[in-house]
Design an enzyme around this catalytic site. Structure first.
Site, PDB file in Angstrom:
ATOM      1  N   LYS A  11       0.852  -1.189   0.000  1.00 20.73           N
ATOM      2  CA  LYS A  11       0.000   0.000   0.000  1.00 20.73           C
ATOM      3  C   LYS A  11       0.887   1.238   0.000  1.00 20.73           C
ATOM      4  O   LYS A  11       1.821   1.343   0.818  1.00 20.73           O
ATOM      5  CB  LYS A  11      -0.889   0.025   1.246  1.00 20.73           C
ATOM      6  CG  LYS A  11      -2.099   0.934   1.118  1.00 20.73           C
ATOM      7  CD  LYS A  11      -3.140   0.361   0.160  1.00 20.73           C
ATOM      8  CE  LYS A  11      -4.491   1.046   0.306  1.00 20.73           C
ATOM      9  NZ  LYS A  11      -5.484   0.472  -0.641  1.00 20.73           N
ATOM     10  N   THR A  56      -4.237  -5.008   0.835  1.00 19.89           N
ATOM     11  CA  THR A  56      -3.544  -3.742   1.080  1.00 19.89           C
ATOM     12  C   THR A  56      -4.414  -2.788   1.885  1.00 19.89           C
ATOM     13  O   THR A  56      -3.888  -1.921   2.583  1.00 19.89           O
ATOM     14  CB  THR A  56      -3.114  -3.084  -0.238  1.00 19.89           C
ATOM     15  OG1 THR A  56      -4.258  -2.722  -1.008  1.00 19.89           O
ATOM     16  CG2 THR A  56      -2.231  -4.029  -1.051  1.00 19.89           C
ATOM     17  N   HIS A 245      20.900  26.333 -10.762  1.00 18.59           N
ATOM     18  CA  HIS A 245      21.714  27.297 -11.502  1.00 18.59           C
ATOM     19  C   HIS A 245      21.126  28.707 -11.416  1.00 18.59           C
ATOM     20  O   HIS A 245      19.919  28.907 -11.577  1.00 18.59           O
ATOM     21  CB  HIS A 245      21.796  26.898 -12.975  1.00 18.59           C
ATOM     22  CG  HIS A 245      22.635  25.685 -13.220  1.00 18.59           C
ATOM     23  ND1 HIS A 245      23.965  25.623 -12.897  1.00 18.59           N
ATOM     24  CD2 HIS A 245      22.330  24.480 -13.768  1.00 18.59           C
ATOM     25  CE1 HIS A 245      24.444  24.439 -13.229  1.00 18.59           C
ATOM     26  NE2 HIS A 245      23.474  23.719 -13.763  1.00 18.59           N
TER      27      HIS A 245
END
Length: 279
Positions: A11, A56, A245
C-alpha cells in the site's frame, strides 16, 4: 514453465496525521507511508490463490490502529513497529519494507512565543526513513529531501576539462545552490533517531556554509566527511546535490556593469551530482 523471479506488493501513500497531546503543548506528526511485502506469493500470481495475500486495505488500517497505540515520536521507531507487526502475522512475507516521509510542522510564534497548539509548515523539506526487515535482520536508512540551500560567496568552478564544445566560462565567484537530499545508514540501532537527524542536518548546513568550494563534488564530499566525523553512529551517507543554476545576466548591452549581483535562475537542464561516503 516460467517461474516468478521477484515480487512486491503493498500500500502506497497512506496519509497519517497524529496529534501527541502533552500537558503544556501538542506535537503534530504528518507522515506519508508506503508498505511493501516480498515473499512466497507464487500461487497468488500463477493461480489467483489469494489465501496468503493480506489485503492492502488491511495494511492501511493497520497503520491507523498501530498509530493509536504507539508511543513512537520518530518515523524510524514507527516503521520498526509496523515491520515487526507485519512479519509476526504474515509467514508468507520474507521481507517487509516501510518507507515514511514526514512533513516539518513546527510551532507558530505568536507575540514572540511558541504557541502550544498552533503550527506552521516549515517549507518543503521532508524527513525520510526506509526500513527493510526480515525475521533475522533489519536495515534502517534515514534521510532528508528538499534541503534547498544557496551560498553567494566562497564558490567557484575553474580548471575543468575542455573540448571543442565547451562554452562554459571559468569563474572564481559564483552562486552555489542545490536541492539536496541525504540518506544515511547506522552502525547498530540508535537510541535517539531524532538527535542523530538533528546533528546530521546541522553538520550538512555548517559545512556547506563554511566550505571554500571548488565544485559541487568538492563541497559534497566535505559535507559527507564532516557528518561521518561528527556522528559516529553512522556507517555511510549518500548525498544527492543537483545544481540550482543562477546565471549571471549580461547588462553590458544596456551600458551597465553587473558586479555579480543580477542573476536569472534556470531550472532545466541542471547538473546532477551524487556520491556515497563510507567509513
Amino acid at each position: 514453465m516460467p517461474s516468478l523471479s521477484t515480487n512486491t506488493y503493498g500500500k502506497a501513500r497512506v496519509r497519517l496525521v497524529k496529534v501527541r497531546r502533552g500537558d503544556d503543548q501538542t506535537e503534530l506528526l504528518d507522515w506519508t507511508i508506503r508498505i511493501l511485502f516480498e515473499g512466497d506469493y507464487q500461487d497468488a500470481y500463477r493461480f489467483g490463490d489469494n489465501s496468503g495475500v493480506l489485503p492492502t486495505d488491511t495494511m492501511k488500517n493497520t497503520v491507523y490502529s498501530t498509530a493509536r497505540a504507539s508511543s513512537a515520536s520518530s518515523p524510524e521507531a514507527f516503521a520498526l513497529e509496523l515491520t515487526t507487526h507485519f512479519l509476526r502475522g504474515n509467514p508468507e512475507a520474507e521481507y517487509v519494507s516501510v518507507e515514511i516521509a514526514a512533513k516539518p510542522w513546527e510551532h507558530a510564534v505568536i507575540n514572540g512565543s511558541s504557541h502550544p497548539s498552533t503550527f506552521r509548515l516549515a517549507g518543503e523539506e521532508l524527513q525520510t526513513v526506509a526500513v527493510r526487515a526480515s525475521r533475522t535482520a533489519t536495515e534502517i536508512r534515514s534521510g532528508l529531501r528538499h534541503l534547498v540551500i544557496m551560498k553567494t560567496a566562497d564558490s567557484g568552478f575553474e580548471g575543468f576539462k575542455k573540448d571543442s564544445l565547451t562554452t562554459l566560462p571559468e569563474t572564481a565567484d559564483r552562486l552555489l545552490g542545490t536541492d539536496a537530499s541525504a540518506e544515511w545508514s547506522y552502525i547498530g540501532t540508535p537510541t535517539s533517531f531524532r538527535g542523530i537527524r538533528q546533528r546530521v542536518r546541522e553538520m550538512l548546513l555548517k559545512t556547506f556554509a563554511a566550505h571554500q568550494s571548488r565544485s559541487v563534488q568538492h563541497t559534497l564530499y566535505a559535507m559527507g566527511e564532516a557528518v561521518l566525523h561528527q556522528v559516529p553512529e553512522l556507517s555511510e551517507i549518500r548525498l544527492t546535490m543537483p545544481n540550482l543554476h543562477c546565471l549571471l545576466v549580461d547588462l553590458s548591452r544596456f551600458g551597465q556593469e553587473n558586479p555579480n549581483e543580477i542573476f536569472v535562475p534556470v531550472d532545466e537542464p541542471h547538473g546532477f551530482i551524487e556520491a556515497t561516503i563510507r567509513r
